[in-house]
Write a protein that holds these residues in place. Structure first.
Motif, PDB file in Angstrom:
ATOM      1  N   PRO A  45       6.796   1.027  -9.198  1.00  0.00           N
ATOM      2  CA  PRO A  45       7.239  -0.150  -8.587  1.00  0.00           C
ATOM      3  C   PRO A  45       6.162  -0.926  -7.838  1.00  0.00           C
ATOM      4  CG  PRO A  45       7.313   1.931  -7.202  1.00  0.00           C
ATOM      5  CD  PRO A  45       6.876   2.295  -8.611  1.00  0.00           C
ATOM      6  N   CYS A  46       6.417  -2.217  -7.738  1.00  0.00           N
ATOM      7  CA  CYS A  46       5.705  -2.844  -7.370  1.00  0.00           C
ATOM      8  C   CYS A  46       5.960  -4.364  -6.390  1.00  0.00           C
ATOM      9  CB  CYS A  46       4.754  -3.470  -8.539  1.00  0.00           C
ATOM     10  SG  CYS A  46       3.544  -4.797  -8.173  1.00  0.00           S
ATOM     11  N   LEU A  47       5.350  -4.375  -5.332  1.00  0.00           N
ATOM     12  CA  LEU A  47       5.625  -5.556  -4.373  1.00  0.00           C
ATOM     13  C   LEU A  47       4.559  -6.171  -3.943  1.00  0.00           C
ATOM     14  CD1 LEU A  47       7.617  -7.540  -3.218  1.00  0.00           C
ATOM     15  CD2 LEU A  47       8.368  -5.698  -1.514  1.00  0.00           C
ATOM     16  N   ASN A  48       3.960  -6.887  -4.261  1.00  0.00           N
ATOM     17  CA  ASN A  48       2.592  -7.435  -3.912  1.00  0.00           C
ATOM     18  C   ASN A  48       1.421  -6.209  -3.633  1.00  0.00           C
ATOM     19  OD1 ASN A  48       3.507  -9.920  -3.605  1.00  0.00           O
ATOM     20  ND2 ASN A  48       4.608  -9.603  -1.636  1.00  0.00           N
ATOM     21  N   GLU A  49       1.174  -5.846  -4.798  1.00  0.00           N
ATOM     22  CA  GLU A  49       0.331  -4.770  -4.884  1.00  0.00           C
ATOM     23  C   GLU A  49      -1.061  -5.163  -5.710  1.00  0.00           C
ATOM     24  OE1 GLU A  49       0.633  -2.377  -3.239  1.00  0.00           O
ATOM     25  OE2 GLU A  49       2.752  -1.798  -3.159  1.00  0.00           O
ATOM     26  N   ALA A  50      -1.484  -6.664  -5.528  1.00  0.00           N
ATOM     27  CA  ALA A  50      -2.691  -6.926  -6.420  1.00  0.00           C
ATOM     28  C   ALA A  50      -4.007  -6.326  -6.085  1.00  0.00           C
ATOM     29  CB  ALA A  50      -2.709  -8.478  -5.932  1.00  0.00           C
ATOM     30  N   GLU A  51      -4.113  -5.576  -4.811  1.00  0.00           N
ATOM     31  CA  GLU A  51      -5.251  -5.301  -4.370  1.00  0.00           C
ATOM     32  C   GLU A  51      -5.370  -3.879  -5.307  1.00  0.00           C
ATOM     33  OE1 GLU A  51      -6.383  -5.886   0.027  1.00  0.00           O
ATOM     34  OE2 GLU A  51      -4.318  -5.324  -0.138  1.00  0.00           O
ATOM     35  N   GLY A 101       5.298   6.981  -9.818  1.00  0.00           N
ATOM     36  CA  GLY A 101       4.366   6.767  -8.697  1.00  0.00           C
ATOM     37  C   GLY A 101       3.985   5.547  -8.127  1.00  0.00           C
ATOM     38  N   ASP A 102       3.977   5.545  -6.936  1.00  0.00           N
ATOM     39  CA  ASP A 102       3.477   4.239  -6.178  1.00  0.00           C
ATOM     40  C   ASP A 102       2.289   3.584  -6.831  1.00  0.00           C
ATOM     41  OD1 ASP A 102       5.451   4.790  -4.702  1.00  0.00           O
ATOM     42  OD2 ASP A 102       4.472   5.695  -2.898  1.00  0.00           O
ATOM     43  N   ALA A 103       2.202   2.153  -6.616  1.00  0.00           N
ATOM     44  CA  ALA A 103       1.111   1.542  -7.166  1.00  0.00           C
ATOM     45  C   ALA A 103      -0.008   1.166  -6.123  1.00  0.00           C
ATOM     46  CB  ALA A 103       1.559   0.034  -7.908  1.00  0.00           C
ATOM     47  N   ASP A 104      -0.168   2.044  -5.222  1.00  0.00           N
ATOM     48  CA  ASP A 104      -1.277   1.812  -4.022  1.00  0.00           C
ATOM     49  C   ASP A 104      -2.242   2.341  -4.140  1.00  0.00           C
ATOM     50  OD1 ASP A 104      -0.224   4.033  -3.567  1.00  0.00           O
ATOM     51  OD2 ASP A 104       0.606   3.806  -1.570  1.00  0.00           O
TER      52      ASP A 104
END
Length: 373
Positions: free
Chosen positions: A2-8, A79-82
């Motif tokens: 899932p992605c919400l503003n994960e450009a970093e 899994g989280d995209a962080d």
């Protein structure tokens, strides 16, 4: 993912997943479930040949459902995209899935949590408490209910029939797996501090409450049935004892005033039990809970005719006691009464009248909810 503003952190997560595919010769795809990103996340994903899908509705659960439904693989790992999870080390998950497990959960407490990777409240209060409640309510033998890294088969996902759109999606997946008799196991996984400079999307108190609320609403036996049975039994036993005689101990006398409270316990407990029955029927008929083997038997044990008979019997006994109380009053030419004697008749009479009416109404509503049967 899932992605919400994960450009970093998105690029490093995708590259780790790609390295996992290559190192283990796995035919896989990377699906980025975008949830309304306004930064360069989408462009990053597309440049790295990841599949991008867009969730129409906001929310963690909505994004995951969109991504899972778009995935074409036999097995899915979310899994989280962080960059807090290591996507290059997913073989323990895949091995368990290949062994036949339907849902494979990560356990961060066994695998290791890097310093400052998990907030203090999450680590020592939120996660342990919610995991304990989940294990107690649903008899699930896992110890990290909310690990964001988990794997499952596409076939198992379709059986789960997941509904929620927010952070409680993580709890729903585990609970629905258990309720649908899917096999669940866990593997140690590591958690490191995420690579984002902004605050996480997870809100400690509001999202914690969403998880707790979900667990309670999906366990009507713990929310209504068990407290109801306890209250009703306490009320019934104490009421019977007080109707026979006052209870005395240590210089304290419990009499008809206490009887009014114990009768209320019985009524409230009965209400809890009624709510359990109605909640169960509503949840099953609206596909919020799966049908158990005992569900169809419920309509043979409880039906409109039996409920009406029991309800009217309770009403008749209550009316009989009411007339008996009136007779006692008439014997005094409708003068003053010995409250200790008369209230031992009137309070049970009122209680039975209310129980009778509640039973009749419950039977009618129960039958309406179960019309499909």
């Amino acid at each position: 993912m899932p992605c919400l503003n994960e450009a970093e952190t998105l690029a490093i997560c995708i590259k780790k997943a790609q390295s996992f595919f290559k190192a283990n010769e796995i035919n896989g795809e990377i699906v980025i479930a975008d949830n309304g990103s306004t930064d360069s996340s989408i462009a990053i994903a597309e440049n790295l040949n990841a599949k991008v899908v867009h969730a129409a509705q906001k929310g963690y659960g909505s994004a995951l459902k969109t991504g899972i439904e778009a995935a074409s693989g036999t097995y899915i790992i979310m899994g989280d995209a962080d960059d807090s999870y290591d996507f290059s080390n997913l073989m323990p998950y895949l091995n368990k899935l290949r062994d036949g497990f339907d849902l494979v959960m990560g356990n961060r407490f066994k695998g290791g949590i890097e310093k400052d990777a998990m907030p203090f409240l999450h680590k020592y209060l939120g996660n342990p408490v919610l995991s304990f409640i989940g294990k107690l309510f649903f008899k699930i033998k896992i110890n990290d209910f909310h690990c964001g890294l988990r794997g499952f088969s596409k076939a198992a996902y379709q059986k789960m029939n997941l509904k929620t759109s927010g952070m409680e999606f993580a709890s729903e997946m585990v609970v629905k797996s258990r309720l649908n008799n899917l096999s669940i196991t866990e593997v140690p996984t590591t958690l490191k501090k995420d690579g984002r400079s902004r605050k996480p999307h997870l809100k400690t108190w509001s999202d914690g409450w969403r998880h707790l609320r979900f667990l309670m609403l999906y366990a009507p036996n713990w929310l209504f049935l068990y407290p109801g049975i306890l209250l009703a039994l306490i009320g019934l036993i104490l009421s019977i004892l007080l109707i026979i005689n006052p209870i005395e101990f240590s210089g304290i006398t419990l009499d008809v005033h206490t009887l009014s409270y114990t009768s209320a316990f019985l009524l409230v407990g009965f209400q809890f039990i009624i709510f359990y029955g109605l909640t169960k029927i509503f949840a099953v008929e609206n596909e919020l809970l799966p049908k158990s083997k005992r569900y169809n038997k419920l309509f043979k044990i409880i039906n409109l005719e039996k409920g009406l008979i029991i309800g009217f019997c309770l009403l008749l006994i209550g009316l009989f006691l009411s007339f008996k109380g009136l007779s006692v009053w008439s014997d005094t030419n409708y003068g003053s009464l010995d409250t200790s004697t008369t209230l031992r008749i009137i309070i049970p009479a009122i209680t039975l009248l209310q129980l009778g009416i509640q039973t009749i109404l419950f039977s009618l509503f129960f039958s309406v909810l179960g019309l499909k049967k």
